[in-house]
Design a protein around this motif. Structure first.
Motif, PDB file in Angstrom:
ATOM      1  N   ARG A 196      54.732  14.552  62.795  1.00 24.52           N
ATOM      2  CA  ARG A 196      53.985  15.772  62.494  1.00 24.52           C
ATOM      3  C   ARG A 196      54.059  16.743  63.670  1.00 24.52           C
ATOM      4  NH1 ARG A 196      50.099  15.333  58.329  1.00 24.52           N
ATOM      5  NH2 ARG A 196      49.991  13.239  57.409  1.00 24.52           N
ATOM      6  N   ALA A 197      53.860  17.999  63.378  1.00 23.80           N
ATOM      7  CA  ALA A 197      53.805  19.013  64.447  1.00 23.80           C
ATOM      8  C   ALA A 197      52.496  18.835  65.203  1.00 23.80           C
ATOM      9  CB  ALA A 197      53.893  20.408  63.866  1.00 23.80           C
ATOM     10  N   THR A 203      50.914  24.383  66.890  1.00 14.98           N
ATOM     11  CA  THR A 203      51.359  25.478  66.032  1.00 14.98           C
ATOM     12  C   THR A 203      52.304  26.364  66.825  1.00 14.98           C
ATOM     13  OG1 THR A 203      49.311  25.463  64.743  1.00 14.98           O
ATOM     14  CG2 THR A 203      50.624  27.491  64.708  1.00 14.98           C
ATOM     15  N   ASP A 242      58.354  29.743  64.210  1.00 14.43           N
ATOM     16  CA  ASP A 242      59.770  29.421  63.992  1.00 14.43           C
ATOM     17  C   ASP A 242      60.532  30.738  64.113  1.00 14.43           C
ATOM     18  OD1 ASP A 242      62.274  28.658  63.165  1.00 14.43           O
ATOM     19  OD2 ASP A 242      61.543  27.316  61.594  1.00 14.43           O
ATOM     20  N   ILE A 277      55.340  26.964  62.194  1.00 13.97           N
ATOM     21  CA  ILE A 277      55.181  25.534  61.934  1.00 13.97           C
ATOM     22  C   ILE A 277      53.766  25.202  62.380  1.00 13.97           C
ATOM     23  CG2 ILE A 277      55.996  23.220  62.477  1.00 13.97           C
ATOM     24  CD1 ILE A 277      58.704  24.455  63.185  1.00 13.97           C
ATOM     25  N   GLN A 301      50.217  23.173  63.152  1.00 14.45           N
ATOM     26  CA  GLN A 301      49.787  21.898  63.733  1.00 14.45           C
ATOM     27  C   GLN A 301      49.391  20.947  62.608  1.00 14.45           C
ATOM     28  OE1 GLN A 301      46.420  22.221  66.292  1.00 14.45           O
ATOM     29  NE2 GLN A 301      46.251  20.038  66.659  1.00 14.45           N
ATOM     30  N   ILE A 328      56.876  17.175  59.622  1.00  9.45           N
ATOM     31  CA  ILE A 328      58.236  17.665  59.853  1.00  9.45           C
ATOM     32  C   ILE A 328      59.233  16.784  59.126  1.00  9.45           C
ATOM     33  CG2 ILE A 328      59.936  18.287  61.608  1.00  9.45           C
ATOM     34  CD1 ILE A 328      57.365  19.954  61.649  1.00  9.45           C
ATOM     35  N   GLN A 361      63.748  21.996  64.182  1.00 13.74           N
ATOM     36  CA  GLN A 361      62.300  22.121  64.268  1.00 13.74           C
ATOM     37  C   GLN A 361      61.710  21.164  65.309  1.00 13.74           C
ATOM     38  OE1 GLN A 361      60.939  21.564  60.232  1.00 13.74           O
ATOM     39  NE2 GLN A 361      61.304  23.694  59.670  1.00 13.74           N
ATOM     40  N   LEU A 381      59.663  22.254  68.692  1.00 15.99           N
ATOM     41  CA  LEU A 381      58.343  21.731  69.019  1.00 15.99           C
ATOM     42  C   LEU A 381      58.324  20.964  70.336  1.00 15.99           C
ATOM     43  CD1 LEU A 381      57.404  20.518  65.445  1.00 15.99           C
ATOM     44  CD2 LEU A 381      56.132  22.234  66.746  1.00 15.99           C
TER      45      LEU A 381
END
Length: 705
Positions: A55-56, A59, A62, A241, A243, A247, A261, A265
């Motif tokens: 997961r991200a 935040t 992109d 993207i 929080q 992903i 991505q 991050l």
């Protein structure tokens, strides 16, 4: 060791010292904070299966997708064109001008009595048309084309002119863009060649004129088009993207887009070192730049700037070390132990040992660094709750407790910090909208109390260390020295009461004058108390202590009298050093007479017919090195002179003060300190005001009844 260090400081310039200290401080801070900028990363490659659901953790925008959307919006914007109404008239006028020139040349040739060869006629026409052809790149006439114009009959020329002018004007009344110009020119030439009313010998030259007359009538409005493009791009919301956003699921293929991505991050091992490290470097450079500006622009004397620089750098480094130690322990607790940090420690130390501006800057810089050192996860760049906690706690000790001249003031400042800590912790707990158990609430209450108590306790504990190690003279130390119960002041009062009274009067004058010019008034006051301590060695030889009316100088040669009077500066400095008094006060005791001359005894020796060595009647100095010493030099002489005046009036006092200051300037007593003429004028004004308040004439009140 200390002697060699001071010698080195005197060799290098302050800016060089400033840069070196800031570089050392920055390097120390960099390595202490380096471990706090790295987070969780994954050792995975593109086109492999995800080992777990990722997961991200923050935040982020992109930027690639955002830019793609903005490019699409930009490409969809239609260019804005503006039609120029005057183009048709201007270009038809150009055609008219060509024919008018032609007709003028034909008329001149016809009026000539001699026959002009056709070649000369062509050259004449070329010369007349030169200004037009030079400015119009499309107008390139051949000799044969010009010859056809010169040989055609008047009716053909008139018909051609009318036709071509109307054709150009009509054509240019329609929108023509740059890309369409070539096509329209071809159409113009085609219409000329297909017109039966024109002389076919003129087709070629009319085609040249017609083609040259055609230009774009509708031009691109670049400014308006750019505005629409910018508006279209700005209307595109950034693609983010978020929080917590998934992903990639566990077991799914990590394609190029997912890999990009993850890279964005900062979740890949191969892409985690450069950016945060560079960001930390820039962050520290920015902090050190603010410190550089603060000290480089400081107007205080060199010695004070050096000491303030060392204090600020050391206190700031100690703060970073304390926060680093707390951050290393934070993983062992479920609660935010960063609230235990003494929020006002750095602020109060720098405020007491340097100045208020440096204290405020250190507060902000410490808070910003705390935001990184206590950073948890990737939810934000800085841990803003801790940063604000330190800012509010530190600044409260400055703004709500402006005076820290006594230890009791420091305790009051701790109380204010405690209130600030409690209020901010209450804000923090309420804004988090969580339910806290009693144990947690108790911890945060204890943390707020501990932070405030540690701020005061560590300040009190570290203060003597800084004063001793760096030779600093804090406000608190000065207040202690001003206590009448100090052994030296008791000695002065009991053995030389007249000198004691004189010193107190000079202190009042010097403090007021120093504060008026931005110098240290408290230092001046305390230094005045001790500046004549050397008179306690031979009190009776100084007029203010001669209560019996007997003057021992009457029975001494002037050389011996001068020696006794002059020695009170060196005697005083020796006594002050023996009692380990601060260097600033010792220096003023030596400098308060500069290299001035005892004119009374000098003239007395001359009157006795002796060969006089003027150096024997002059103080050895040095001359005043600081503004405070210069002010005391003036105030000391002024107070004694005014006290000896009979019936002092405002005018007499003003004239006396002015003459004493002018005498000091003419004797070059202030050449080695940075006091300006403007400041001397201000000192004169303040001394006159203060003296008039002290020695004013008593008002006679009317008798009652």
């Amino acid at each position: 060791m200390e002697k060699h260090f001071n010698k080195l400081l005197n060799i290098i310039s302050f800016r060089t010292l400033l840069i070196v200290v800031l570089i050392v401080t920055g390097i120390l801070q960099f390595f202490l904070m380096l471990g706090n900028i790295r987070g969780t990363t994954y050792d995975i490659q593109a086109f492999q299966l995800a080992p777990e659901t990722i997961r991200a953790v923050k935040t982020v925008e992109d930027t690639v997708k955002t830019e793609q959307e903005r490019d699409n919006a930009e490409n969809a914007v239609e260019p804005v064109y503006v039609f120029n109404d005057e183009t048709a008239h201007n270009r038809s006028s150009l055609v008219t001008s060509i024919f008018d020139i032609l007709l003028d040349v034909r008329k001149d040739i016809s009026a000539s009595k001699e026959e002009v060869p056709i070649e000369n006629q062509v050259h004449q026409l070329q010369d007349k048309l030169k200004d037009i052809t030079d400015s119009q790149s499309q107008l390139n006439f051949t000799d044969s084309q010009l010859q056809s114009l010169l040989t055609a009959n008047d009716a053909s020329i008139a018909t051609a002119k009318t036709f071509l002018v109307n054709l150009v004007e009509t054509t240019l009344k329609e929108p023509i863009r740059t890309d369409d110009v070539a096509q329209v020119r071809n159409e113009i030439e085609s219409r000329i060649r297909q017109n039966d009313t024109l002389d076919e010998n003129l087709f070629s030259v009319l085609a040249v004129i017609g083609r040259a007359a055609i230009v774009e009538t509708e031009v691109l409005d670049e400014e308006r088009t750019e505005e629409l493009i910018l508006q279209a791009r700005e209307e595109v919301e950034p693609t983010r993207i978020l929080q917590g956003q998934i992903i990639v699921q566990e077991g799914e293929l990590i394609d190029r887009e997912v890999y990009r991505q993850l890279e964005l991050l900062g979740l890949l091992n191969s892409h985690t070192s450069t950016k945060p490290v560079l960001g930390l470097f820039i962050f520290i450079v920015l902090q050190m730049a603010f410190m550089y500006i603060l000290f480089d622009r400081s107007k205080t004397d060199l010695e004070k700037r050096r000491k303030a620089l060392f204090v600020t750098a050391i206190v700031y480094s100690i703060s970073i070390i304390l926060m680093k130690l707390l951050s290393l322990l934070s993983d062992q607790f479920d609660m935010t132990i960063a609230f235990l940090y003494p929020t006002a420690l750095a602020t109060m130390l720098v405020r007491l040992l340097a100045n208020e501006r440096a204290a405020i800057l250190v507060t902000v810089l410490t808070a910003a660094s705390a935001g990184i050192l206590f950073h948890e996860g990737y939810a934000a760049v800085l841990q803003m709750d801790i940063a604000l906690y330190i800012i509010f706690g530190g600044l409260s000790s400055v703004f709500f407790m402006r005076s820290m001249e006594k230890r009791s003031h420091l305790l009051k400042a701790c109380g204010i910090v405690l209130v600030s800590n409690f209020l901010f912790i209450a804000f923090y707990l309420l804004m988090s909208q969580s339910d806290y158990e009693l144990v947690e609430l108790l911890f945060y209450a204890i943390a707020g109390i501990t932070s405030a108590v540690l701020s005061g306790a560590l300040t009190m504990g570290l203060l003597p260390f800084f004063e001793s190690a760096l030779g600093l003279l804090s406000t608190m130390r000065l207040i202690e020295l001003s206590n009448p119960n100090h052994p030296l002041l008791k000695k002065l009062l009991t053995e030389t009461p007249g000198t004691y009274h004189h010193s107190v009067m000079v202190a009042n004058l010097a403090e007021a004058a120093c504060e008026a010019i931005g110098a240290d008034g408290l230092l001046a006051r305390v230094a005045c108390y001790y500046h004549d301590i050397g008179k306690t060695r031979r009190p009776a030889f100084f007029i203010e202590n001669q209560m019996s009316g007997i003057n021992p100088h009457d029975s001494l040669p002037p050389e011996r009298s001068a020696e006794i009077i002059i020695s009170h500066t060196s005697d005083g400095a020796a006594l002050l050093k023996k009692h380990k008094m601060p260097k600033e006060i010792v220096d003023i005791a030596l400098q308060h007479h500069g290299t001035s001359t005892l004119k009374f005894f000098l003239h007395k020796a001359k009157d006795e017919g002796k060969e006089v060595d003027e150096a024997a009647f002059s103080y050895p100095g040095p001359k005043p090195q600081t503004k405070e010493a210069a002010v005391i030099n003036i105030a000391d002489s002024v107070e004694a002179a005014v006290r000896s005046m009979k019936q002092p009036s405002m005018e007499k006092v003003q004239q006396l003060v002015h003459s004493i200051i002018q005498s000091r300037v003419q004797e070059h007593q202030f050449d080695e300190c940075d006091v300006s003429l403007k400041e001397l004028k201000k000192i004169e004004e303040v001394l006159c005001e203060t003296l008039n308040g002290i020695f004013h004439s008593r008002i006679e009140y009317p008798k009652e009844g």
